[in-house]
Design an enzyme around this catalytic site. Structure first.
Site, mmCIF file in Angstrom:
data_model
loop_
_atom_site.group_PDB
_atom_site.id
_atom_site.type_symbol
_atom_site.label_atom_id
_atom_site.label_comp_id
_atom_site.label_asym_id
_atom_site.label_seq_id
_atom_site.Cartn_x
_atom_site.Cartn_y
_atom_site.Cartn_z
ATOM 1 N N GLU A 1 0.753 -1.568 -0.507
ATOM 2 C CA GLU A 1 0.509 0.250 0.205
ATOM 3 C C GLU A 1 0.719 0.984 -0.370
ATOM 4 O OE1 GLU A 1 -2.512 -0.275 3.118
ATOM 5 O OE2 GLU A 1 -3.884 -2.022 2.139
ATOM 6 N N GLU B 1 -6.563 -7.649 -0.814
ATOM 7 C CA GLU B 1 -6.867 -7.775 0.382
ATOM 8 C C GLU B 1 -8.577 -7.774 1.054
ATOM 9 O OE1 GLU B 1 -4.501 -5.829 3.253
ATOM 10 O OE2 GLU B 1 -3.043 -5.866 2.588
HETATM 11 C C1 GLA Z 1 -4.002 -2.661 5.067
HETATM 12 C C2 GLA Z 1 -3.128 -3.503 5.088
HETATM 13 C C3 GLA Z 1 -3.382 -4.743 5.612
HETATM 14 C C4 GLA Z 1 -3.447 -4.597 7.257
HETATM 15 C C5 GLA Z 1 -4.878 -4.236 6.844
HETATM 16 C C6 GLA Z 1 -5.684 -3.951 7.996
HETATM 17 O O1 GLA Z 1 -4.793 -3.324 4.061
HETATM 18 O O2 GLA Z 1 -2.425 -3.526 3.675
HETATM 19 O O3 GLA Z 1 -1.438 -5.411 5.935
HETATM 20 O O4 GLA Z 1 -3.354 -3.916 8.083
HETATM 21 O O5 GLA Z 1 -5.410 -2.627 6.119
HETATM 22 O O6 GLA Z 1 -7.455 -3.965 7.536
#
Ligand code: GLA
Length: 715
Positions: A199, A355
């Site tokens: 991210e 995710e």
């Molecule tokens: C983000 C991060 C993950 C985790 C999620 C939790 O997307 O990439 O590592 O922290 O949030 O919701």
């Protein structure tokens, strides 16, 4: 309203660890813009574009962080992954301190073992580069790489995602560890994909540290060539800001009043490019040793600091993270918006849902658990909108650290939990749906999305605090979702010829290329619908000569003599060609028709008697303008009018029913039906249910809360 005196004009300066007076030729800054733009000029599709090698099944799994657990747990995890049908896990994202315990000294024993175990179980790996958390030794040795906020606060270690993207030490260290990983695992049988960093842009999008200032100067020199050009582009004759030397230029840090908006906009562009250069550095290092496709996880509509249109050209496969804003009743609509934008970034190709959550997250004010069935509905909505992978954060819930209250595929409650049962059911459903993999979503309607425009519009001192680009994007998307219309997102300069209708709900900044593209689209027969406060400025947040909206005046066939924003809570009535009396809020304009026709006028308010909605026939197409904020049924009414004028049929919608069709290369149509309502609805399609293999009649039902994936009988 006064936004003066925000923050302290005496904000503490950054801790200067080195001299910032270096000329812009300083080698430390070379990579930030040059790499990004050189690469952007390269062919836009990588030779590796395509899909994850290996199984033809839909990818299913999640982040897997075995470093938090003893070896015996790994063995149990792998057993459970097999039970659930997991075929892909993302490993190593937070493991830098483990694999490089001291600078330049690698210890791969942990990864060797985990990857071999996974390979032995037939579970593929998306191997992460761990560069979102540099180890403690890095911070001790290179404290000058710490990011600085706009207010001048230098951020400390103990978290993640914090580093100056312009730090040469960080660039070198991250490329080195990515390179070492690729060299070691480029031919490992488990590794099918690379996951660079995590991210980018979150939580730190912009850094005001010394390296970033140097990088910014370099980037500006590349962009403008001369100080004369820069002074002109930034309008520095206003408020006496003229620059005589490059090293007089600073990042637009917190100041006494608002900063020069053109400077701020360029700093946002620079910051996105600086992050992108970090990605490109790692990507290219991996490519030297490893053949697998490379991605980095986006946050499509929810990362304000990165221009993903530019980034999408650089990844082999687009991947995305999405989390519901759990308290919103329409969170499934926002999910669909995010998924449609992700597919659009991917150019319509299949993408990876990298995710999402099985249930509650842990970082919202109230972390609402998903209700029974919501997990499948959410996952299937991403699949319906083009994702060929359903991955979660994370496989096993962490017992310690910042995210111990976050849901997981395997929650603390273990395999007797509802979540685990729903995960196993989802794995089985996706297994049965493999045949839809690779099929594409088709849309004849598009919405313009310009990150640069959003950056510019959200700066200070706009004509009304109620102008919020995000609010309009959501409103138009919601209207189309409610009407059952599937949409693509497009950049203002994209080829629009395939769309019957293009909506531009909030397009404040439009450059010459974008405006001529929209003109060309309408001239060629397209239908464009533009909402208020669009086409107002060009690429440096400058108003083009003459009346608003300079960038859209010609195509809309009108000019705006004056903005007439409304007082808080005030509304205005609209009347005219439409049967319903609509109510506007927030905004109105004093419109002068220059070829357009008024289809609706204001009955009251500051623009009483003047046009509210116009349409202009131009070339073979037409361009609509809506000068106020409509909501709910009124906005849907406007959208239906526009769609109908372009011959786009709108079926009577069924409340809460989401239905999206994907079409395979051989013409086979797959329709995913998701019922967000509590009452059952008829699927409306004949075919075969992929989960059961049973035939489905058009009047077959999808129960309240349920999902069905139907291979249609007709091609
Ligand atoms: C983000 C991060 C993950 C985790 C999620 C939790 O997307 O990439 O590592 O922290 O949030 O919701």
């Amino acid at each position: 309203m006064s936004t003066q005196h925000t923050g302290s004009p005496l904000a503490a300066p950054a801790e200067h660890a080195f001299d910032v007076s270096d000329p812009v030729t300083d080698a430390a800054t070379d990579a930030s813009s040059a790499a990004a733009r050189d690469s952007a000029a390269a062919p836009t599709t990588s030779a590796r574009s395509g899909w994850i090698p290996g199984t033809s099944a839909i990818r299913f799994g999640g982040d897997y962080n075995p470093e938090q657990w003893p070896r015996e747990t790994w063995l149990e995890d792998i057993e459970l992954m097999r039970e659930a049908g997991v075929n892909l896990v993302s490993v190593g994202i937070f493991s830098w301190a483990l694999i490089e315990p001291r600078e330049g000294e690698y210890d791969f024993s942990f990864l060797d073992e985990v990857l071999d175990l996974l390979a032995g179980a037939g579970i593929d790996v998306d191997l992460g580069t761990p560069t979102t958390v540099p180890p403690a030794w890095f911070w001790k040795k290179y404290p000058q790489s710490r990011p600085v906020t706009r207010e001048g606060v230098t951020l400390g270690f103990g978290s993640r995602g914090l580093v100056s993207p312009s730090s040469p030490e960080y660039r070198a260290a991250s490329v080195a560890v990515a390179s070492a990983l690729a060299e070691r695992y480029g031919s490992h049988p488990a590794v099918v994909l690379w996951h660079v960093h995590n991210e980018y842009g979150a939580p730190i999008g912009e850094s005001y540290d010394d390296y970033s200032v140097l990088g910014f100067r370099r980037w500006l020199q590349d962009r403008y060539g001369s100080l004369e050009q820069l002074n002109s582009a930034w309008g520095t004759s206003f408020w006496g800001q003229r620059y005589g030397e490059w090293d007089e230029i600073d990042a637009p840090r917190q100041s006494a009043s608002i900063s020069n908006p053109a400077q701020r906009l360029d700093f946002k562009r620079f910051s996105s490019d600086a992050l992108l250069a970090c990605f490109i550095g790692e990507r290219d290092a991996i490519r030297r040793h490893a053949p697998q496709p490379i991605t980095t996880n986006f946050m499509a509509t929810s990362c304000p600091s990165v221009d993903y249109w530019t980034w999408a050209r650089e990844v082999d496969i687009v991947s995305n993270d999405h989390y519901l804003t759990a308290e919103r009743d329409d969170n499934h609509v926002m999910l669909a918006m995010d998924a449609d934008f992700t597919r659009s970034l991917a150019g319509g190709r299949p993408w990876i849902l990298m995710e999402h959550s099985t249930s509650a997250v842990n970082w919202q004010p109230r972390n609402i658990a998903k209700r029974s069935g919501e997990l499948a509905r959410n996952s299937l909505s991403h699949v319906a909108r083009g994702s060929d992978a359903v991955l979660f954060f994370q496989f096993r819930a962490s017992r310690f650290g910042a995210e111990k209250f976050h849901s997981a595929m395997l929650p603390h409650a273990g395999t007797s939990s509802r979540t685990w049962r729903e995960v196993v059911q989802l794995g089985s459903l996706l297994g049965a749906a493999s045949s839809l993999r690779g099929s594409r979503v088709e849309a004849s309607v598009a919405i313009v999305w310009s990150t640069e425009s959003f950056w510019a519009q959200d700066l200070e001192w706009r004509p009304s605090v109620d102008l919020a680009h995000r609010e309009r994007m959501e409103a138009f998307y919601t209207a189309l979702w409610n009407l059952g219309v599937t949409v693509d997102y497009v950049h203002p300069s994209a080829d629009l010829s395939g769309y019957a209708v293009v909506f531009a709900p909030s397009l404040y900044l439009l450059d010459d290329e974008g405006s001529s593209n929209l003109r060309g689209y309408v001239a060629g027969g397209g239908t464009l619908a533009v909402s208020y406060f669009s086409g107002i400025v060009s690429s440096n947040d400058d108003v083009p000569a003459g009346a608003y909206p300079g960038q859209l005046r010609e195509v809309l066939g009108l000019s705006i003599e004056e903005f007439l924003p409304l007082k808080s809570g005030d509304t205005v009535g609209l009347s005219g060609a439409t049967d319903a009396a609509w109510t506007g809020s927030v905004w109105s304009d004093a419109i002068v028709l220059e070829g357009a026709t008024a289809v609706s006028s204001y009955v009251d308010g500051p623009a009483a008697g003047q046009p509210a909605i116009t349409v202009n026939d131009s070339g073979d197409g037409s361009a609509w303008y809506l000068s106020t904020r409509l909501d709910g049924a009124d906005l849907e009414g406007f959208v239906v009018d526009v769609l109908t004028s372009a011959g786009v049929a709108v079926q009577p919608p069924v409340v809460g029913l989401e239905r999206v069709t994907r079409v395979a290369d051989d013409g086979t149509r797959y329709t995913v039906v998701i019922n967000h309502a509590e009452t059952s609805a008829s699927v409306g399609i004949e075919g075969t249910d992929l989960a059961t293999g049973e035939p489905v009649a058009a009047d077959a039902v999808v129960a309240g809360g349920a999902v069905r994936i139907i291979r249609e009988s007709r091609h």
